[in-house]
Design a protein around this motif. Sequence first.
Motif, PDB file in Angstrom:
ATOM      1  N   GLY A   1       0.793  -1.095   0.080  1.00 57.00           N
ATOM      2  CA  GLY A   1       0.027  -0.105   0.020  1.00 57.00           C
ATOM      3  C   GLY A   1       0.654   1.291  -0.011  1.00 57.00           C
ATOM      4  O   GLY A   1       0.606   2.194   0.804  1.00 57.00           O
ATOM      5  N   ILE A   2       1.814   1.284  -0.858  1.00 55.60           N
ATOM      6  CA  ILE A   2       2.423   2.653  -1.048  1.00 55.60           C
ATOM      7  C   ILE A   2       2.226   3.154  -2.378  1.00 55.60           C
ATOM      8  O   ILE A   2       2.810   2.512  -3.494  1.00 55.60           O
TER       9      ILE A   2
ATOM     10  N   TRP B   1       2.909   6.165  -3.908  1.00 57.83           N
ATOM     11  CA  TRP B   1       3.956   7.157  -4.507  1.00 57.83           C
ATOM     12  C   TRP B   1       5.140   6.284  -5.025  1.00 57.83           C
ATOM     13  O   TRP B   1       5.945   7.170  -5.809  1.00 57.83           O
ATOM     14  N   GLU B   2       5.221   5.127  -4.920  1.00 60.18           N
ATOM     15  CA  GLU B   2       6.620   4.600  -5.560  1.00 60.18           C
ATOM     16  C   GLU B   2       6.020   3.756  -6.773  1.00 60.18           C
ATOM     17  O   GLU B   2       6.603   2.975  -7.408  1.00 60.18           O
ATOM     18  N   ARG B   3       5.123   4.641  -7.737  1.00 62.05           N
ATOM     19  CA  ARG B   3       4.508   4.144  -8.828  1.00 62.05           C
ATOM     20  C   ARG B   3       4.297   5.335  -9.676  1.00 62.05           C
ATOM     21  O   ARG B   3       3.813   6.365  -9.285  1.00 62.05           O
ATOM     22  N   VAL B   4       4.055   5.120 -10.830  1.00 63.20           N
ATOM     23  CA  VAL B   4       3.402   6.071 -11.822  1.00 63.20           C
ATOM     24  C   VAL B   4       2.461   5.264 -12.669  1.00 63.20           C
ATOM     25  O   VAL B   4       2.360   4.071 -12.832  1.00 63.20           O
ATOM     26  N   TYR B   5       1.407   5.907 -13.111  1.00 59.40           N
ATOM     27  CA  TYR B   5       0.012   5.366 -13.493  1.00 59.40           C
ATOM     28  C   TYR B   5      -0.285   5.976 -14.770  1.00 59.40           C
ATOM     29  O   TYR B   5      -0.205   6.958 -15.110  1.00 59.40           O
ATOM     30  N   ARG B   6      -1.036   5.055 -15.604  1.00 60.57           N
ATOM     31  CA  ARG B   6      -1.588   5.396 -16.716  1.00 60.57           C
ATOM     32  C   ARG B   6      -2.695   6.349 -16.620  1.00 60.57           C
ATOM     33  O   ARG B   6      -3.913   5.910 -15.680  1.00 60.57           O
ATOM     34  N   ALA B   7      -2.695   7.492 -17.007  1.00 57.65           N
ATOM     35  CA  ALA B   7      -3.590   8.557 -16.634  1.00 57.65           C
ATOM     36  C   ALA B   7      -5.095   8.038 -16.809  1.00 57.65           C
ATOM     37  O   ALA B   7      -5.868   8.469 -15.760  1.00 57.65           O
ATOM     38  N   SER B   8      -5.313   7.486 -18.185  1.00 57.09           N
ATOM     39  CA  SER B   8      -6.632   6.932 -18.639  1.00 57.09           C
ATOM     40  C   SER B   8      -7.384   6.306 -17.424  1.00 57.09           C
ATOM     41  O   SER B   8      -8.513   6.174 -17.186  1.00 57.09           O
ATOM     42  N   MET B   9      -6.644   5.418 -16.505  1.00 56.16           N
ATOM     43  CA  MET B   9      -6.872   4.437 -15.746  1.00 56.16           C
ATOM     44  C   MET B   9      -7.465   5.148 -14.519  1.00 56.16           C
ATOM     45  O   MET B   9      -8.290   4.757 -13.503  1.00 56.16           O
TER      46      MET B   9
ATOM     47  N   ARG C   1      -8.029   8.500 -14.043  1.00 58.30           N
ATOM     48  CA  ARG C   1      -8.504  10.070 -13.862  1.00 58.30           C
ATOM     49  C   ARG C   1      -9.653  10.312 -13.132  1.00 58.30           C
ATOM     50  O   ARG C   1      -9.990  11.423 -12.546  1.00 58.30           O
ATOM     51  N   ASP C   2     -10.687   9.260 -12.995  1.00 58.30           N
ATOM     52  CA  ASP C   2     -11.723   9.320 -12.055  1.00 58.30           C
ATOM     53  C   ASP C   2     -11.810   9.085 -10.601  1.00 58.30           C
ATOM     54  O   ASP C   2     -12.639   8.964  -9.811  1.00 58.30           O
ATOM     55  N   VAL C   3     -10.497   8.231 -10.311  1.00 50.87           N
ATOM     56  CA  VAL C   3     -10.364   7.957  -8.813  1.00 50.87           C
ATOM     57  C   VAL C   3      -9.998   8.891  -7.978  1.00 50.87           C
ATOM     58  O   VAL C   3      -8.720   9.660  -8.243  1.00 50.87           O
ATOM     59  N   ARG C   4     -10.535   9.202  -6.843  1.00 53.27           N
ATOM     60  CA  ARG C   4     -10.288  10.326  -6.052  1.00 53.27           C
ATOM     61  C   ARG C   4      -9.999   9.805  -4.687  1.00 53.27           C
ATOM     62  O   ARG C   4     -10.315   8.735  -4.066  1.00 53.27           O
ATOM     63  N   PHE C   5      -9.195  10.662  -3.718  1.00 55.67           N
ATOM     64  CA  PHE C   5      -8.743  10.513  -2.479  1.00 55.67           C
ATOM     65  C   PHE C   5      -9.778  10.799  -1.588  1.00 55.67           C
ATOM     66  O   PHE C   5     -10.272  11.954  -1.761  1.00 55.67           O
ATOM     67  N   LEU C   6     -10.168   9.975  -0.605  1.00 58.68           N
ATOM     68  CA  LEU C   6     -11.150  10.148   0.306  1.00 58.68           C
ATOM     69  C   LEU C   6     -10.929  11.452   1.310  1.00 58.68           C
ATOM     70  O   LEU C   6      -9.695  11.171   1.721  1.00 58.68           O
TER      71      LEU C   6
ATOM     72  N   LEU D   1      -5.188   3.564  -3.794  1.00 63.16           N
ATOM     73  CA  LEU D   1      -4.260   2.611  -4.353  1.00 63.16           C
ATOM     74  C   LEU D   1      -5.021   1.294  -4.699  1.00 63.16           C
ATOM     75  O   LEU D   1      -5.229   0.526  -5.624  1.00 63.16           O
ATOM     76  N   MET D   2      -6.072   0.921  -3.472  1.00 63.83           N
ATOM     77  CA  MET D   2      -6.607  -0.413  -3.851  1.00 63.83           C
ATOM     78  C   MET D   2      -7.592  -0.612  -4.870  1.00 63.83           C
ATOM     79  O   MET D   2      -7.722  -1.210  -5.808  1.00 63.83           O
ATOM     80  N   GLU D   3      -8.175   0.879  -5.051  1.00 65.55           N
ATOM     81  CA  GLU D   3      -9.184   0.963  -6.377  1.00 65.55           C
ATOM     82  C   GLU D   3      -8.393   1.080  -7.441  1.00 65.55           C
ATOM     83  O   GLU D   3      -8.959   0.196  -8.608  1.00 65.55           O
ATOM     84  N   VAL D   4      -7.304   1.606  -7.498  1.00 69.36           N
ATOM     85  CA  VAL D   4      -6.608   1.583  -8.752  1.00 69.36           C
ATOM     86  C   VAL D   4      -5.922   0.211  -9.110  1.00 69.36           C
ATOM     87  O   VAL D   4      -5.954  -0.274 -10.359  1.00 69.36           O
TER      88      VAL D   4
END
Length: 199
Positions: free
Chosen positions: A84-85, A87-95, A97-102, A113-116
């Motif tokens: 569950g870390i 920030w040690e990743r980069v993500y495809r933006a399209s994946m 784009r609509d996921v938000r931090f609570l 991160l779990m949702e991603v």
Amino acid sequence: ARNKALDVANGEWVGFLDGVDLFRSNTLEICHSAIEFSPEADCIRFMMKEFNEDSYCSWPEVEEQLEFGLFEYTNKISLDTYNGIFWERVYRASMIRDVRFLPFCVGEDQVWLMEVMDRTSMMIKVNRLCYGYRQRSTSITHQGRLPKIVDSEIRYAAAVLKIMAHSKKKYHKSLFRLYCNFEVEYVAYSLLSLPKNEF
């Protein structure tokens, strides 16, 4: 702030860097090579190094040959593959784009991160230290002064359970207990009316 950044990000890939932390100078070059290795991947995960506020973040002068490993997230996510870390990743933006931090939620980065990871089909793992994480003496979390707000913990638990319940993937139970105790778990299950053998 992270949600605002997601609103304005317009590149094909997105990464997160806290204001007191560091990216290694060749991090973007390494990520570019990883994308060339597997253009269909959704996420790139590198390694993280911790350092304190009074020290200099030094990187290894000699390292193993740069290697990439490919991991598929098709049907099962365990604690080892999740980690569950965020920030040690980069993500495809399209994946993402609509996921938000609570907002105002203990463990909001783990929920995000779990949702991603639930959306991730393929991840590239890189054998390189790329992220420098600064340990600060004034950090509320690291001083153990993070308030135990039951309402916040329940919101965290309910969010995690909701992702698990609607996912086609199988989750190991240890993922849920990263932050939640048994009392919070019981309340969260009750709120969502989910049987305990759901997972």
